[in-house]
Write an enzyme that holds these catalytic residues in place. Structure first.
Site, mmCIF file in Angstrom:
data_model
loop_
_atom_site.group_PDB
_atom_site.id
_atom_site.type_symbol
_atom_site.label_atom_id
_atom_site.label_comp_id
_atom_site.label_asym_id
_atom_site.label_seq_id
_atom_site.Cartn_x
_atom_site.Cartn_y
_atom_site.Cartn_z
ATOM 1 N N PHE A 168 45.787 63.913 28.983
ATOM 2 C CA PHE A 168 46.397 64.767 27.965
ATOM 3 C C PHE A 168 46.132 64.317 26.529
ATOM 4 O O PHE A 168 46.975 64.517 25.652
ATOM 5 C CB PHE A 168 47.908 64.891 28.208
ATOM 6 N N CYS A 169 44.987 63.730 26.287
ATOM 7 C CA CYS A 169 44.640 63.249 24.944
ATOM 8 C C CYS A 169 45.734 62.338 24.379
ATOM 9 O O CYS A 169 46.045 62.375 23.183
ATOM 10 C CB CYS A 169 44.378 64.409 23.992
ATOM 11 N N ALA A 170 46.309 61.530 25.264
ATOM 12 C CA ALA A 170 47.341 60.565 24.869
ATOM 13 C C ALA A 170 47.169 59.319 25.728
ATOM 14 O O ALA A 170 48.106 58.864 26.387
ATOM 15 C CB ALA A 170 48.731 61.169 25.027
#
Length: 480
Positions: free
Chosen positions: A379-381
């Site tokens: 999740f781009c985290a």
């Protein structure tokens, strides 16, 4: 590993309706058993569908579209008026102060990269200091650490909200920071720090605050005036207006003085061969032909959301989220990820893992056998997923104004079926992603997929063309 369902899931199906009508709510998708079902969209945190009202507004204004700001024609004047009125609507939606300015951008990432370029130097001319937390989406992390002329500290979060605020206060008292960048709501768990408290700490220490509002603004609303935050960035494609516009709204001085984000027409007052005179904001950072239709669409979404009865949006999502979390926690082997035990009022984003099962396989199964769209990956985290004990990724279900209770129930029932009965189809990994082996589902008849259909017909159901699979694949970077 044997996994059982500890108690019945959705014994009483939810009758909760969607809060607002959205485009595509009745779209049917094919399943591997040869049937089809209405698509259950539980991926709002990535990109939300357009509101019906937004689509109607776009249809209304398209015949009026023309160049803006410098056109003498009647439609140019109409388009300019619509564009500037949209800017005002967008600013009001996030509680802008009278002296604030709204820049129309592409999305939250674009907005934060713009702001990263204009962080001023310290009083002694040294690079400005920026403070971010290690829970941020990459859009609110990478712009501050990629050499934009300032010094950035990435502060680890604490085990609780209270401990994180204490750590933040200590860090702000130890160094003179120019800016604090903080998420309004995590795109992984829906949680966030109380923005007003963060702002109070930062302002006491002489620092400004920018809020990544990508997940907060569409789901809870936000006010610059009420929180006293200095800037907020958000995206149209997460705010039910997926037409390519976003916004950065906040204090004018940095935006008037900072280096223009883009160099080009519209951002200048006068150009000579030996010098350039720039416009003040917002024109200073909107070089080139602006996304007029995108801005109008975003403004319409803002107006529709703002017109909802007080508390309706939060109540709708709370009911969906509560039902979803309770159902997931009732399935043995499923773990709901949380950042802090003392966080309150998370938005409708829920991420979970299924012990012993690859997130990509579970997501592929939900799509192919139940018509449910979720997100899998990191999740781009990435730093946050490591902290939460899921470095290999997880599964995210997210809801919004167009989500009916039936979609949540379908997810819970599907997960229970997966863990008790198992998949009907056979799944394989191709290009790093789980897909149905020998997938025979028909393509939806829509212009633009003709090439895929022709390739599938030429290859046959079990043969791959030299250039790739006959079936449409998920992009190999999905795990990001």
């Amino acid at each position: 590993m044997s996994v059982t369902v500890e108690r019945a899931v959705c014994a009483t199906p939810s009758t909760q309706r969607s809060l607002l009508p959205v485009v595509g709510s009745g779209t049917q998708v094919p399943l591997v058993d040869g049937t089809s079902r209405v698509y259950a969209n539980l991926d709002y945190a990535a990109s939300a569908p357009a509101l019906d009202a937004v689509a109607a507004r776009v249809t209304e204004v398209l015949p009026l579209y023309a160049s803006v700001h410098r056109g003498a024609g009647y439609l140019s004047q109409v388009s300019t008026a619509l564009y500037e009125a949209s800017r005002q609507t967008i600013a009001r939606f996030v509680g802008a102060r009278p002296e604030d300015v709204a820049i129309i951008t592409r999305n939250t990432t674009d907005s934060l990269n713009l702001l990263a370029r204009i962080v001023p130097t310290g009083p002694d001319g040294s690079p400005g200091r920026v403070l971010v937390l290690d829970l941020e989406h990459h859009a609110n992390l990478l712009p501050w650490v990629q050499g934009s002329g300032h010094r950035t500290t990435i502060l680890p979060i604490g085990p609780t909200v209270a401990a994180t605020l204490q750590s933040l206060a200590a860090e702000l008292s130890a160094w003179q920071y120019t800016l604090v960048a903080v998420t309004g709501a995590s795109n992984v768990t829906g949680e966030g720090l109380p923005v007003a408290d963060v702002v109070a700490l930062a302002h006491t220490a002489g620092a400004r605050v920018v809020v990544d509002g990508a997940q907060l603004v569409p789901h809870r609303g936000f006010s610059l005036t009420a929180t006293d935050a200095d800037y907020v960035a958000f995206s149209g494609h997460k705010t039910y207006a997926p037409f390519g516009a976003g916004a950065l709204v906040g204090r004018r001085d940095w935006l008037d003085d900072g280096t223009p984000y883009l160099a080009g027409g519209g951002a200048v007052r006068d150009v000579r061969t030996d010098r350039t005179l720039w416009q003040p904001a917002p024109a200073r950072h909107e070089a080139g032909s602006p996304n007029v239709i995108g801005a109008i669409a975003l403004a319409e979404a803002c107006a529709v959301l703002a017109a909802l009865p007080d508390g309706a949006l939060a109540a709708h999502e709370l009911a969906l989220r509560t039902r979803l979390v309770a159902g997931l926690e009732g399935i043995a082997g499923v773990e709901v990820l949380r950042i802090w035990p003392d966080s309150t009022e998370p938005v409708g984003v829920v991420t979970f893992t299924v012990e012993g099962h690859d997130p990509g396989l579970v997501a592929a199964y939900l799509a192919a056998e139940h018509g449910i769209g979720v997100r899998d990956g990191r999740f781009c985290a990435h730093p946050l997923l490591v902290r939460l004990g899921a470095p290999g990724g997880a599964i995210r279900a997210s809801v919004g104004v167009g989500t009916p209770g039936e979609a949540v129930d379908r997810l819970l029932i599907a997960l229970a079926d997966y863990l008790t009965t198992g998949p009907l189809a056979r799944y394989v990994v191709e290009d790093g992603c789980w897909v149905v082996a020998d997938d025979t589902r028909p393509l939806i008849p829509v212009h633009g997929l003709d090439g895929l259909a022709a390739t599938a017909a030429a290859c046959g159901p079990t043969v791959e063309a030299a250039s790739g699979s006959c079936r449409p694949r998920r992009a190999a970077h999905t795990a990001a």
